[in-house]
Design a protein around this motif. Structure first.
Motif, mmCIF file in Angstrom:
data_model
loop_
_atom_site.group_PDB
_atom_site.id
_atom_site.type_symbol
_atom_site.label_atom_id
_atom_site.label_comp_id
_atom_site.label_asym_id
_atom_site.label_seq_id
_atom_site.Cartn_x
_atom_site.Cartn_y
_atom_site.Cartn_z
ATOM 1 N N ASN A 46 4.600 -29.026 23.345
ATOM 2 C CA ASN A 46 4.308 -27.979 24.437
ATOM 3 C C ASN A 46 3.152 -28.552 25.472
ATOM 4 O O ASN A 46 2.652 -28.043 26.779
ATOM 5 C CB ASN A 46 2.827 -26.717 23.522
ATOM 6 C CG ASN A 46 3.022 -25.498 23.979
ATOM 7 O OD1 ASN A 46 3.347 -24.816 24.815
ATOM 8 N ND2 ASN A 46 2.087 -25.023 23.284
ATOM 9 N N PHE A 47 2.311 -29.723 25.080
ATOM 10 C CA PHE A 47 1.952 -30.195 26.298
ATOM 11 C C PHE A 47 2.848 -30.851 27.012
ATOM 12 O O PHE A 47 2.786 -30.544 28.412
ATOM 13 C CB PHE A 47 1.262 -31.786 25.250
ATOM 14 C CG PHE A 47 0.708 -32.744 26.980
ATOM 15 C CD1 PHE A 47 -0.485 -32.491 27.508
ATOM 16 C CD2 PHE A 47 1.166 -34.399 26.820
ATOM 17 C CE1 PHE A 47 -0.807 -33.909 28.243
ATOM 18 C CE2 PHE A 47 0.890 -34.579 27.514
ATOM 19 C CZ PHE A 47 -0.092 -34.850 28.495
ATOM 20 N N PHE A 48 3.799 -31.315 26.692
ATOM 21 C CA PHE A 48 4.789 -31.817 27.654
ATOM 22 C C PHE A 48 5.623 -30.560 28.610
ATOM 23 O O PHE A 48 5.482 -30.624 29.698
ATOM 24 C CB PHE A 48 6.382 -32.424 26.975
ATOM 25 C CG PHE A 48 5.505 -33.400 25.936
ATOM 26 C CD1 PHE A 48 4.649 -34.990 27.238
ATOM 27 C CD2 PHE A 48 5.972 -33.534 24.847
ATOM 28 C CE1 PHE A 48 4.322 -35.930 26.204
ATOM 29 C CE2 PHE A 48 5.441 -35.224 24.507
ATOM 30 C CZ PHE A 48 5.203 -35.796 25.308
ATOM 31 N N VAL A 49 6.111 -29.438 27.412
ATOM 32 C CA VAL A 49 6.660 -28.765 28.597
ATOM 33 C C VAL A 49 6.165 -27.870 29.472
ATOM 34 O O VAL A 49 5.847 -28.145 30.680
ATOM 35 C CB VAL A 49 6.961 -27.354 27.845
ATOM 36 C CG1 VAL A 49 7.707 -26.078 28.470
ATOM 37 C CG2 VAL A 49 8.634 -28.122 26.617
ATOM 38 N N VAL A 61 12.907 -37.134 34.614
ATOM 39 C CA VAL A 61 11.725 -37.465 35.474
ATOM 40 C C VAL A 61 10.898 -36.577 34.344
ATOM 41 O O VAL A 61 9.329 -37.011 34.186
ATOM 42 C CB VAL A 61 11.317 -37.845 36.361
ATOM 43 C CG1 VAL A 61 11.913 -39.229 36.628
ATOM 44 C CG2 VAL A 61 12.257 -36.897 36.441
ATOM 45 N N THR A 62 11.553 -35.824 33.463
ATOM 46 C CA THR A 62 9.976 -34.466 32.400
ATOM 47 C C THR A 62 9.550 -35.551 31.488
ATOM 48 O O THR A 62 9.836 -36.212 31.024
ATOM 49 C CB THR A 62 10.605 -33.593 32.319
ATOM 50 O OG1 THR A 62 11.911 -33.622 31.482
ATOM 51 C CG2 THR A 62 11.405 -32.739 33.780
ATOM 52 N N ARG A 63 8.123 -35.445 31.866
ATOM 53 C CA ARG A 63 7.396 -35.868 29.883
ATOM 54 C C ARG A 63 8.717 -35.270 29.419
ATOM 55 O O ARG A 63 8.500 -36.628 28.506
ATOM 56 C CB ARG A 63 6.439 -34.753 30.330
ATOM 57 C CG ARG A 63 5.461 -35.835 31.171
ATOM 58 C CD ARG A 63 3.895 -35.910 30.627
ATOM 59 N NE ARG A 63 3.289 -35.948 31.587
ATOM 60 C CZ ARG A 63 2.461 -36.722 32.140
ATOM 61 N NH1 ARG A 63 1.244 -36.018 30.643
ATOM 62 N NH2 ARG A 63 1.830 -36.623 33.181
ATOM 63 N N MET A 64 9.428 -34.453 28.924
ATOM 64 C CA MET A 64 9.623 -33.381 27.741
ATOM 65 C C MET A 64 11.022 -34.721 27.142
ATOM 66 O O MET A 64 10.642 -35.471 26.126
ATOM 67 C CB MET A 64 9.920 -32.456 27.844
ATOM 68 C CG MET A 64 10.422 -31.772 26.165
ATOM 69 S SD MET A 64 9.409 -31.715 25.609
ATOM 70 C CE MET A 64 9.938 -32.351 24.309
ATOM 71 N N GLU A 111 17.292 -25.379 29.597
ATOM 72 C CA GLU A 111 16.027 -24.875 30.092
ATOM 73 C C GLU A 111 15.038 -24.903 31.337
ATOM 74 O O GLU A 111 14.835 -23.429 31.595
ATOM 75 C CB GLU A 111 15.171 -25.742 29.335
ATOM 76 C CG GLU A 111 14.254 -24.876 28.396
ATOM 77 C CD GLU A 111 14.690 -23.183 27.849
ATOM 78 O OE1 GLU A 111 16.166 -23.415 27.400
ATOM 79 O OE2 GLU A 111 14.208 -22.483 27.425
ATOM 80 N N TYR A 112 14.902 -25.767 31.453
ATOM 81 C CA TYR A 112 13.655 -25.770 33.121
ATOM 82 C C TYR A 112 14.054 -25.238 34.198
ATOM 83 O O TYR A 112 13.987 -24.440 34.921
ATOM 84 C CB TYR A 112 13.244 -27.248 33.354
ATOM 85 C CG TYR A 112 12.401 -27.611 31.745
ATOM 86 C CD1 TYR A 112 11.911 -27.114 30.884
ATOM 87 C CD2 TYR A 112 11.634 -28.791 32.708
ATOM 88 C CE1 TYR A 112 10.854 -27.753 30.111
ATOM 89 C CE2 TYR A 112 11.011 -29.353 31.482
ATOM 90 C CZ TYR A 112 10.725 -29.124 30.381
ATOM 91 O OH TYR A 112 9.316 -29.433 29.581
ATOM 92 N N ALA A 113 15.491 -25.353 34.051
ATOM 93 C CA ALA A 113 16.669 -24.996 35.786
ATOM 94 C C ALA A 113 16.421 -23.569 35.313
ATOM 95 O O ALA A 113 15.900 -22.452 36.466
ATOM 96 C CB ALA A 113 17.959 -25.317 35.507
#
Lengths: 1000, 1000
Positions: free
Chosen positions: B651-654, B721-724, B738-740
């Protein structure tokens, strides 16, 4: 069974956990001490309570000994305690913890030796002790006063055990290596190879350039973290800076002035880290400040006795119980009380009394007043009021001013008296003061007496805010049998004192003041300093005699040792004869300075004779134990172990050093930076050599002396890169001399090398060398803008300046300082302007003035001479001496005015007039002119010569002024007469400016 | 009362000290784990015994969560144990230590989960387990096999407790922060601020350039130390390299290929440190090798029973007791035994027997043979000897050869028989073998049966040198009631087995083989895998139904879970609904992969339906406990805590990631280096975008598809480069997709991003993207000399090549690979020569070949096709398919020879001859020529077309060869005929080279 390192740790953890300490872990970055762990460095800041205990493997590169030394290592294990706030009995807790790990105070000599802890790299200081177990330092005990530039409130108690040394001491082992880590593995099996390798790395392999780069990178990261407000990451990098600095230092890569720069940088960062931490805790609202400590102070009112019952004179006892006072502070406190107590009784309390005695030991100060009156006498005080004419109307009716005054003093207006004083008439009230019970005024006044004791360095420890040399822990205050329960520093005085530390400081009740000395003595405590000194002297002498020797018993050591113990028991120790091959200075320095032992010379030694005539040392020394003879063998063995370890260390250095000749070290001076712009110590060494060459003529050295001086200058700084000096900097010069001799240099050369650091070199080659060294530093450092400012003098230039003038005076050599400075200036790698040179000269002259005044010469005399001659200190000193004698003459009151008249009347003239004989009209002026001319031929140019001339001139001068009008109307005559007087005035030119003298 | 961190530590120290461990200290340099402390890293090397226990604060920058996660931190406390050699019962010791700190195995679910520990940075590996307490990993337990590139002998047991997690579990706490450090201070009060600050430093502040410089300086110092033979200082610097690398990694500054370089450097240094340490210990003559361990093995002779007493068939039981086997190894061992036991009994031991069963659980493998004969039958073996003529003289007298042979076989020469075999006459001996008691041969032969079980990864643990999946700890071998006391791996078989772990593995006596299953079941152990699976399936389904859902029950997970327990008890867990907002892949991945839980979908979910049609997840899952229902609430809470912590982390990452749009991450790809010479991931991303542009035409994408493909290519690598994804690399693509979607991109774009990492993208935009990515890697890395060599393929280029050909085949797209490679080459920042391009093509063709052969196509068929068409994988695959069908035809034996004759006779001709119709003399050749000409018009260029032509030609070819002399004397005729045949041969050009086929 032997103790093991791991059991000691497990037992200490258990002990302190039970005392409420949080058990922490060592830090994950190399630290020099547990103090640097954030669990100490940060947590001692601010108001929050904090009690913690942890092991800290502490890395100190320059303590590396390749695993050869029995108790010195580049890494040792500390066990660190922080108690915040002071629990009130931290020393007792500490001693209990020692008992837990098997150290019985009755079987050892446990000593608290003054230690003023200071850590400039983190802007921290505190007061406390090294704790010695049989001569071995096993713990540092400190009341932190400041950390990271922040004053601490509350104060933290820091206890740092040296676990390795405790293990040695507990097992009475010769060295650490074979001692058990646990039941299966020895300490050396875990760590010896590691010691060898890290030593080799730090001393031989570490790459200086890379280490410098690391330091810079760490510093930059620390700055970035500070800027981002990140306390702990910043602190980590400051620690890394510090360790890297230590590694560089170990490679001999840090110069004297460079060191200051590094320390400045690290201090500055540490202070900002501390500041930011405090801000952060405040923002977090001090989460650990959970509960206010319960107040346990007794109610003093409930213990107040009925003082009216005391009706006859009794003895008054005040015992101030303290944690171990430093030797000097003990002396000082006794001296202060000897002065203050009589004053206090006579002038402040107005109490009649018999003899007063003040005595003391490290743990107590005792004031005994015999036959103290039970009650103050009634007294009348005359208090001055308003002027009489304003106090009473013409009708004699008191004015409101008088009424008000009378009321304020508790009398009626009609009781007011009128008296004449200072030529005026005033009303006075006679105020009657009824005497009060002595006990009552004592109770009110004793806190002030204690508070009046001051120390050079004092500390706080609890929330009373009181400062003292070390924490106050109890008061005994008895007036006869009655307790005077005053309150001070969070304590209430009673009748309970504490016995000797080796007996666990038992509580002892004192029934009455009169019984005090007897009880104290019965408990084994020798309360009087002189008595302790006598006991020690006698014991030391007889033990020295028992091995056919005479002890070296310098007074300052005797005084210090006497102040370290309450029950002195001297005992004899010995060391292996082989160590006698070490330089004697090293041996004596270790025994006296480090260990407070009395060294022993073989009989025949002449105390105070120059070293070369002294008899050799014996492999023995005398220790003074605090305690009785029980298990004294253990104490001896422990102390001998310590000395052996220290000598082994010195031996290691000397042996390593002597593998080469002294001269062979010289090139390595290149690695020591003197100052960035002034180059390396090798550069400085070259300049000294050149300057000595110049001085040969200026100091008029003989041919042999010149050869010695040149050679000594060549080798002068070389010992700085020897291991022995790197280790014990105080031996610089001493070691140079010793190694020079062992390298086959001429004794004169060796002596000159040794003398360069002495305030006044004895030989002329030594003098030339010392002057060259000091002038080079002065000229160079002034030129690069590093002159002392305010109280700051990091490079000791004041001492250097004194070191220039004092030897010149002692040797009575008329060196021209201005010329010498010019020579030195011409050798510097930077430009040294004439202005700078003058600054240097003025600076030296300033120190010369201070020196002369400190020697007792009068301010005005010194000023008078220095105003006219400052280039030649020796001559100036001679002149001051002479002038002082003149000023002291009974007829000085006649001599000075005569000369002064001549000067004063001509002082404002801008022009120098020439005397034209044809214009001398009056007999008196011709007579004066003739006398001046006669004397000119005998004038020798110094103070005596000049004033002898003045003496001769006095009658003529006086007649002249009686008969002749100097300021004649006609200009020609006036100027001629002024010219004559100017000529007399000028006789003092280059000698002294008498106008600076008192009475001119 | 709650447990405190410090009590846990003190208790563990005490426990292990009593077990003989040396209590050590944390290391003074940042380490990622206690393994890096030299007390482990170095001391496990070489033959010396070593038992140690210490706390290790372990720093892992990328685990930093700003103090927000309940149990994940950049620093955690490990408690590290090394036992060397294996004491024989390390798991039991460990479980005892847990009991000491209050963990009762009956109240929890303690699970040993396979863990193949590997640390490439120090060239180390070992086998063992993660130990789970109620789903929480609290310890790593490893039998070290290799460290620093050195094989370990003896093997060391490493036990690494995670103290922070144990504290949470013990107090059943939701998070660490409020748990007690001691009675006064909470964990969070000591460490939470620190977590925040270090996280911020590692993620945001640390300066990449400076960190790189530090790494280089450390490396240089490490090299200098290694060169000087200084093991520990070198190791220190290797550790500093490692920590600095971690810090750089945390800043996202380490590219994919750069990582390999760093690891290579660190590994190389670590190996040299280890080597040098071993040399050093040898030079020191292994000082810790003090006493040889007492041999405690029983004398096997003393326990041998009298086998002759067994006279009737009995059951044979072999139970192999092991420490917890990995799920896969358990399956494999059972399968192997199922195969080997019958063979062994029948062919090796010749023992009659009834049904055989093999079953097993993580801790035991059980072989049961019913009705095993008590005795072998007598047997006769015919043994071949020398040739008859050399065995007997002409007189029939046996030669020395015959005598020797007979003697060797235990018969007399006259018993030898002569038989004919393989066309020769030999003497034979009939060797009679008397049957032996079954028990006796079993005792001799059982070790071999056990030794015959092999595993992909196996390990050593004691000085028997035996390898197995995990340590063997007991054998039960019973023949009826009689023990077969064979010896293997330092153990002697008996009748004692062990019960369930949760019951402290009690010793259980098995009176007879026949009673075994009953006793095992009575002790709560479900021995059969299928039975466990059935129990689990049933339990999971009913629990899922109880919350209105259907469990996701994939077979591989079911099989794994069934192999993790001996007594499966499913229970339901739940988590907060909020977490359902997380991407489903994350949720499922955490539950299935990390925790081995069964996720639950709401009813209506269609198992196996594409994700977008699946029903949503429920906030529940099923855990399978190893044990009964006692305190099952505690087990549930513990597991729920773990899931919560993991989801919180995600959750923190997302949450952090979704603060920006996916596109906004793109510029940061610049900080990720793909490969030094090939630039950053941003550079690669640009190339992919360009290449996709080229592929739009080549792959014939529609207009919409083109738009989607371009956009997907633009965003393709952004999620790196995303935290997740930095945290869970396996989610690359999944998160991008997902992020897209959440950034408002078209679903087609999102899907393409997701598909780029799938072996076979489903959509054509996804295909274009995947091909571009893979070809870019292949072309670029080949160009900079990083083509795979031998078994080394660090950049996964073999997989990339397969990823090029397989989708093309599946999508049946005829991409011209040669052209595609050329395009990619033109985009590289380095020169890619034609030669390199050909190498890339050959490499891809090679993988295509492997792929086709692995799909079951015959070697020769694949070779034949690829020899003629490799540029177009899709066409090649089609060709292979077709040719395979042809080769399988019954008349292939007629087809191939006809064509082959044409080719074989012309094969050596250097010249291509043209057929001149006027020179066609014979009817047969005219006929052939005509048929060829007729067919040319229908020829389609693929295998089917070509071979259909050949089919038509066969009669004409056969007639031609019957009637016409090809190699006519006259050159013109000869060349004309050869030309005709060459033309037929050439029909296969670009289709297949049939000469590669079998039977050509």
């Amino acid at each position: 069974m032997s103790s093991s390192l791991q059991n000691i740790i497990l037992q200490l953890q258990q002990f302190w956990a039970e005392k409420g300490c949080l058990i922490g872990q060592p830090y994950y970055t190399q630290v020099g001490a547990g103090t640097m762990n954030p669990a100490t460095f940060l947590r001692v800041l601010g108001p929050e309570p904090w009690n913690v205990a942890y092991v800290e493997p502490s890395v100190r590169p320059d303590d590396g000994r390749y695993g050869e030394n029995p108790n010195r290592f580049q890494m040792h294990y500390q066990f660190q305690i922080i108690l915040k706030p002071d629990p009130g009995n931290p020393v007792e807790l500490y001693l209990q913890s020692l008992a837990t790990i098997g150290i019985d105070p009755r079987e050892h000599d446990i000593r608290l030796v003054e230690d003023n802890w200071e850590q400039p790299a983190i802007s921290a200081w505190g007061l406390g002790w090294e704790i010695w177990l049989d001569g071995q330092e096993i713990t540092q005990f400190t009341y932190f006063q400041q950390v990271g530039g922040q004053s601490l409130d509350p104060v933290s108690v820091e206890i740092t055990y040296g676990l390795d040394r405790i293990l040695i001491a507990l097992n009475n082992a010769p060295a650490i290596w074979d001692e058990p880590w646990n039941d299966f593995v020895k300490y050396g099996e875990v760590r010896r190879q590691e010691e060898f390798e890290h030593s080799k790395y730090y001393f031989e392999i570490g790459d200086v350039e890379r280490l410098r780069q690391m330091y810079n990178l760490y510093r930059a990261e620390a700055e970035a973290c500070i800027a981002a407000g990140l306390v702990l990451p910043a602190h980590d990098y400051v620690l890394k800076c510090s360790h890297t600095f230590n590694a560089l230092d170990c490679r001999g890569a840090i110069g004297v002035t460079e060191r200051q720069v590094f320390f400045g940088q690290m201090r500055e960062m540490a202070c900002r880290v501390a500041e930011r931490y405090l801000e952060q805790r405040k923002e977090l609202e001090y989460p650990l400040l959970k509960e206010v400590r319960e107040q346990k102070t007794e109610n003093i009112q409930s213990v107040l006795p009925d003082y009216s019952l005391i009706s006859t004179p009794k003895s008054l006892l005040l015992e101030i119980g303290v944690e171990e006072l430093p030797a000097g502070d003990l002396d000082s406190a006794i001296a202060q009380l000897k002065g203050s107590v009589p004053r206090w009784l006579d002038e402040e309390l107005h109490l009649e009394h018999g003899p007063i005695s003040v005595s003391g030991s490290p743990r107590r100060l005792a004031v005994m007043v015999e036959s103290l009156a039970p009650h103050q006498p009634d007294r009348e005080n005359l208090v001055k009021g308003p002027p009489a004419e304003r106090a009473f109307g013409p009708d004699g009716v008191p004015t409101p001013a008088a009424i008000g005054f009378a009321k304020g003093k508790g009398v009626t207006p009609k009781d007011l008296e009128i008296r004449e004083i200072d030529g005026g008439r005033y009303v006075f009230a006679v105020v009657k003061q009824a005497g009060r019970p002595a006990a009552q005024v004592l109770a009110e006044s004793l806190p002030g007496l204690v508070a009046g004791i001051k120390f050079d360095k004092s500390m706080r420890w609890n929330d009373s805010g009181v400062s003292f040399s070390r924490p106050l822990r109890w008061f005994v205050a008895l007036f006869g049998q009655t307790v005077i329960p005053f309150e001070y520093a969070g304590l209430i005085a009673g009748r309970t004192t504490r016995g000797l530390r080796p007996y666990d400081s038992p509580q002892i009740l004192i029934p009455s003041a009169e019984k005090y000395f007897e009880i104290i003595r019965k408990n084994g405590i020798v309360l009087d300093v002189e008595e302790r000194k006598a006991l020690i002297t006698q014991g030391v002498r007889s033990l020295a005699a028992s091995v056919g020797g005479e002890a070296i018993l310098p007074d300052e050591l005797l005084r210090e040792v006497a102040n370290l113990v309450e029950m002195p028991t001297p005992l004899l120790g010995s060391f292996e004869k082989e160590f006698l091959a070490l330089p004697e200075d090293v041996l004596i320095s270790v025994m006296k300075k480090h260990q407070r032992y009395f060294p022993i010379r073989s009989v025949g030694a002449k105390q105070g004779a120059p070293k070369e005539y002294a008899s050799p040392l014996l492999p023995n020394f005398v220790i003074v134990r605090n305690g009785d003879e029980q298990r004294i063998d253990l104490v001896r063995q422990g102390n001998e172990h310590v000395v052996r370890a220290r000598f082994t260390d010195a031996n290691f250095f000397v042996r390593e050093d002597l593998k080469r000749k002294l001269e062979d070290f010289r090139p390595r001076l290149d690695t020591l930076i003197f100052q960035k712009k002034l180059g390396s110590m090798l550069d400085k060494s070259g300049r000294i050599e050149n300057l000595v060459g110049e001085f040969i003529l200026m100091l008029d050295l003989g041919a042999d002396e010149a050869v010695f001086a040149r050679r000594a200058a060549h080798l002068a700084k070389t010992d700085l890169v020897t291991r022995m000096v790197v280790e014990m900097t105080s031996l610089q010069g001493v070691i140079g001399r010793e190694y020079a001799l062992r390298s086959g240099e001429a004794p004169e050369v060796a002596n000159a090398i040794g003398e360069q650091y002495q305030p006044i070199p004895k030989t002329r080659p030594g003098l030339a060398l010392a002057l060259a060294d000091r002038l080079d530093s002065l000229t160079g450092l002034f030129a690069v803008g590093l002159a002392p400012t305010g109280t700051k003098d990091p490079f000791g230039l004041r001492r250097a300046a004194i070191g220039v003038v004092q030897p010149l005076i002692e040797h009575a050599i008329d060196l021209d300082l201005r010329a010498a400075i010019q020579k030195s200036a011409s050798l510097q790698p930077v430009a040294v302007t004439a202005e700078i040179q003058t600054q240097v000269l003025d600076f030296i002259t300033g120190r010369l003035g201070v020196l002369l005044k400190d020697s007792g010469y009068k301010y005005d005399v010194v000023e008078a001479v220095l105003a006219e001659q400052s280039d030649r200190p020796s001559a100036a000193a001679r002149a001051v001496r002479q002038l002082t004698a003149w000023v002291a003459r009974p007829d000085w009151g006649a001599i000075l005015p005569a000369y002064a008249r001549c000067v004063r009347i001509t002082r404002d003239q801008k022009t120098k007039f020439t005397v034209k004989p044809e214009l001398l009209l009056e007999e008196a002026e011709r007579e004066l002119d003739k006398t001046v001319n006669d004397q000119a031929s005998v004038f020798g140019g110094d103070v005596d010569a000049f004033l002898n001339v003045v003496m001769v001139l006095i009658p003529s001068i006086n007649t002249f002024f009686d008969k002749v009008l100097v300021m004649a109307e006609e200009q020609a005559f006036r100027e001629n007469r002024l010219g004559l007087l100017q000529r007399i005035g000028a006789l003092a030119d280059g000698v002294a400016d008498l106008s600076k003298l008192e009475g001119f």
